[in-house]
Design a protein around this motif. Structure first.
Motif, mmCIF file in Angstrom:
data_model
loop_
_atom_site.group_PDB
_atom_site.id
_atom_site.type_symbol
_atom_site.label_atom_id
_atom_site.label_comp_id
_atom_site.label_asym_id
_atom_site.label_seq_id
_atom_site.Cartn_x
_atom_site.Cartn_y
_atom_site.Cartn_z
ATOM 1 N N THR A 183 0.800 -0.938 -0.061
ATOM 2 C CA THR A 183 -0.050 -0.008 -0.415
ATOM 3 C C THR A 183 0.942 1.672 0.011
ATOM 4 O O THR A 183 1.960 1.091 0.661
ATOM 5 N N THR A 184 0.265 2.007 -0.970
ATOM 6 C CA THR A 184 0.786 3.690 -0.912
ATOM 7 C C THR A 184 0.897 4.403 0.384
ATOM 8 O O THR A 184 1.622 4.471 0.369
ATOM 9 N N LYS A 185 0.141 4.007 1.422
ATOM 10 C CA LYS A 185 -0.095 4.603 2.594
ATOM 11 C C LYS A 185 0.992 3.758 3.676
ATOM 12 O O LYS A 185 1.680 4.729 4.032
ATOM 13 N N GLU A 186 1.385 2.925 3.573
ATOM 14 C CA GLU A 186 2.978 2.249 3.960
ATOM 15 C C GLU A 186 3.404 3.044 4.435
ATOM 16 O O GLU A 186 5.256 3.785 4.161
ATOM 17 N N LEU A 187 4.159 2.909 2.053
ATOM 18 C CA LEU A 187 5.513 3.669 1.444
ATOM 19 C C LEU A 187 5.360 5.142 1.839
ATOM 20 O O LEU A 187 6.851 5.848 1.840
ATOM 21 N N ALA A 188 4.168 5.482 2.723
ATOM 22 C CA ALA A 188 4.759 7.013 2.568
ATOM 23 C C ALA A 188 5.930 7.007 3.901
ATOM 24 O O ALA A 188 6.440 8.560 3.612
ATOM 25 N N TYR A 189 6.277 6.585 4.547
ATOM 26 C CA TYR A 189 7.138 7.084 5.502
ATOM 27 C C TYR A 189 8.172 5.956 4.937
ATOM 28 O O TYR A 189 9.477 6.575 5.918
ATOM 29 N N TRP A 190 8.597 5.776 3.646
ATOM 30 C CA TRP A 190 9.377 5.380 3.648
ATOM 31 C C TRP A 190 10.654 6.058 3.038
ATOM 32 O O TRP A 190 10.005 7.713 2.504
ATOM 33 N N SER A 191 12.203 6.344 3.463
ATOM 34 C CA SER A 191 12.407 7.141 2.312
ATOM 35 C C SER A 191 12.842 6.582 0.867
ATOM 36 O O SER A 191 12.635 5.737 0.819
ATOM 37 N N THR A 192 13.428 7.509 0.579
ATOM 38 C CA THR A 192 13.283 6.855 -0.936
ATOM 39 C C THR A 192 14.024 6.563 -1.427
ATOM 40 O O THR A 192 14.101 5.647 -2.130
ATOM 41 N N PRO A 193 15.556 6.582 -0.824
ATOM 42 C CA PRO A 193 16.740 5.927 -1.349
ATOM 43 C C PRO A 193 16.222 4.177 -1.053
ATOM 44 O O PRO A 193 16.531 3.043 -1.759
ATOM 45 N N GLU A 194 15.170 3.790 0.168
ATOM 46 C CA GLU A 194 14.513 2.624 0.521
ATOM 47 C C GLU A 194 13.338 2.438 -0.360
ATOM 48 O O GLU A 194 14.136 1.236 -0.655
ATOM 49 N N ILE A 195 12.428 3.099 -1.420
ATOM 50 C CA ILE A 195 12.021 2.923 -2.027
ATOM 51 C C ILE A 195 12.680 2.184 -3.233
ATOM 52 O O ILE A 195 12.184 0.915 -4.047
ATOM 53 N N LYS A 196 13.526 2.972 -3.825
ATOM 54 C CA LYS A 196 14.309 2.841 -5.071
ATOM 55 C C LYS A 196 15.155 1.301 -4.590
ATOM 56 O O LYS A 196 15.466 0.405 -5.623
ATOM 57 N N ASN A 197 15.145 1.453 -3.880
ATOM 58 C CA ASN A 197 16.354 0.164 -3.726
ATOM 59 C C ASN A 197 15.877 -1.516 -2.990
ATOM 60 O O ASN A 197 15.492 -2.557 -3.921
ATOM 61 N N GLN A 198 14.190 -1.292 -2.827
ATOM 62 C CA GLN A 198 13.123 -1.876 -2.345
ATOM 63 C C GLN A 198 12.870 -2.623 -4.139
ATOM 64 O O GLN A 198 12.374 -3.780 -4.538
ATOM 65 N N ILE A 199 13.006 -1.592 -4.571
ATOM 66 C CA ILE A 199 12.731 -2.017 -5.929
ATOM 67 C C ILE A 199 13.413 -2.840 -7.579
ATOM 68 O O ILE A 199 13.190 -3.736 -7.428
ATOM 69 N N LEU A 200 15.034 -2.643 -6.651
ATOM 70 C CA LEU A 200 15.592 -3.195 -7.579
ATOM 71 C C LEU A 200 15.215 -4.596 -7.002
ATOM 72 O O LEU A 200 15.613 -5.406 -7.750
ATOM 73 N N GLU A 201 15.797 -4.940 -5.729
ATOM 74 C CA GLU A 201 15.428 -6.211 -4.599
ATOM 75 C C GLU A 201 14.212 -6.754 -5.756
ATOM 76 O O GLU A 201 14.533 -7.596 -5.845
ATOM 77 N N LEU A 202 13.512 -6.404 -5.385
ATOM 78 C CA LEU A 202 12.180 -6.937 -6.126
ATOM 79 C C LEU A 202 12.556 -7.332 -7.745
ATOM 80 O O LEU A 202 12.271 -8.564 -7.750
ATOM 81 N N VAL A 203 13.117 -6.884 -8.282
ATOM 82 C CA VAL A 203 13.231 -6.917 -9.798
ATOM 83 C C VAL A 203 13.872 -7.785 -10.095
ATOM 84 O O VAL A 203 14.653 -8.520 -11.279
ATOM 85 N N LYS A 204 15.926 -7.965 -9.064
ATOM 86 C CA LYS A 204 16.162 -9.206 -8.989
ATOM 87 C C LYS A 204 16.249 -10.220 -10.043
ATOM 88 O O LYS A 204 15.255 -11.066 -9.061
ATOM 89 N N GLY A 205 16.698 -10.304 -11.002
ATOM 90 C CA GLY A 205 16.689 -11.933 -11.829
ATOM 91 C C GLY A 205 15.152 -12.098 -12.111
ATOM 92 O O GLY A 205 14.696 -13.278 -12.978
ATOM 93 N N ARG A 206 14.317 -10.910 -12.791
ATOM 94 C CA ARG A 206 13.092 -11.674 -12.884
ATOM 95 C C ARG A 206 12.719 -10.312 -14.291
ATOM 96 O O ARG A 206 11.868 -10.593 -14.958
ATOM 97 N N ASP A 207 14.251 -9.431 -15.686
ATOM 98 C CA ASP A 207 14.044 -9.359 -16.389
ATOM 99 C C ASP A 207 13.369 -10.566 -17.355
ATOM 100 O O ASP A 207 13.301 -10.183 -18.831
ATOM 101 N N LEU A 208 14.269 -12.098 -16.995
ATOM 102 C CA LEU A 208 14.173 -12.698 -18.055
ATOM 103 C C LEU A 208 12.635 -13.791 -18.285
ATOM 104 O O LEU A 208 12.349 -14.219 -18.757
ATOM 105 N N GLU A 209 11.557 -12.753 -17.402
ATOM 106 C CA GLU A 209 10.337 -13.807 -17.226
ATOM 107 C C GLU A 209 9.245 -13.283 -18.453
ATOM 108 O O GLU A 209 9.697 -12.203 -19.352
#
Length: 245
Positions: free
Chosen positions: A6-32
């Protein structure tokens, strides 16, 4: 770091945290498969994209144009045309912006390179380097994208396509074919590519002749979230790109 939906929870995250989480989530998934990636975006990535979009430090297109020049690597994308031709080497795929208003999507295709069985048969075949060349500018406070050409080079697959190689090819092509051309460049209606079947070429032509729409949901000096669309009725595509030195 737990998954957040939820974006409600993400509002409390820092921008670097969100960017790092995106990179972690997509790691190894571009071949899907594309369908899987589209669902993954809807179910997992969309809240992160939405929150970063609200924090975009360069919301004006003129500001984005000023910081985008350089080499970027798309690390995850739902753009269909990238894999029309099989065998794309993801770590040899680049998006390069120059200050002169040109940018290029360049990728190495070497079918069979990921399969141990097919690799020994394919190792003697040339790799195909493809460059989709475009012009960019600002029009009505939006990105104005025009396709210029599709270029191909057959190369030794044992020699990687480096950033320097891609830069040189891009620069040489623009200087030799477009620097002295008229301002209104006529788009070639037929794409001519060697060693590629006609049905695949037609798919490239469909993409190439369409009008492209580009929007940066988020951009800073090192990280981009890009939304693209060929037609108003087409499903939007999303790309995550990081700057390469």
């Amino acid at each position: 770091m737990a998954n957040v939906t939820t974006t409600k929870e993400l509002a409390y995250w820092s921008t670097p945290e969100i960017k790092n989480q995106i990179l972690e989530l997509v790691k190894g998934r571009d071949l899907e498969p594309l369908k899987t990636k589209v669902e993954f975006y809807k179910n997992e990535l969309a809240p992160y994209f939405a929150e970063l979009s609200r924090r975009n430090p360069f919301s004006k297109v003129a500001e984005q144009v000023a910081i985008v020049p350089g080499v970027w690597m798309p690390i995850w994308s739902t753009i269909p045309f990238q894999d029309i031709l099989p065998g794309r080497i993801h770590e040899q795929s680049y998006q390069i912006f120059h200050n002169d208003g040109y940018y290029a999507n360049i990728a190495r295709y070497a079918p069979g390179h990921q399969s141990g069985f097919w690799q020994k048969f394919a190792s003697k075949l040339p790799a195909c380097d493809l460059m989709v060349l475009q012009k960019y500018s600002v029009r009505h406070e939006q990105w104005d994208i025009k396709n210029v050409g599709i270029f191909q080079a057959l190369k030794n697959r044992e020699i990687p396509l480096t950033i320097d190689d891609a830069e040189e090819w891009f620069t040489t092509t623009v200087e030799s074919k477009f620097q002295k051309a008229a301002p209104n460049i006529e788009l070639q209606q037929e794409v001519k590519l060697k060693n590629i079947d006609r049905n695949t070429v037609k798919k490239f032509e469909k993409v190439y002749l369409a009008t492209s729409f580009l929007e940066h949901l988020y951009i800073d000096n090192d990280f981009r979230l890009v939304k693209t669309q060929r037609e108003a009725t087409q499903r939007p595509s999303y790309t995550i790109a990081v700057r390469k030195s």
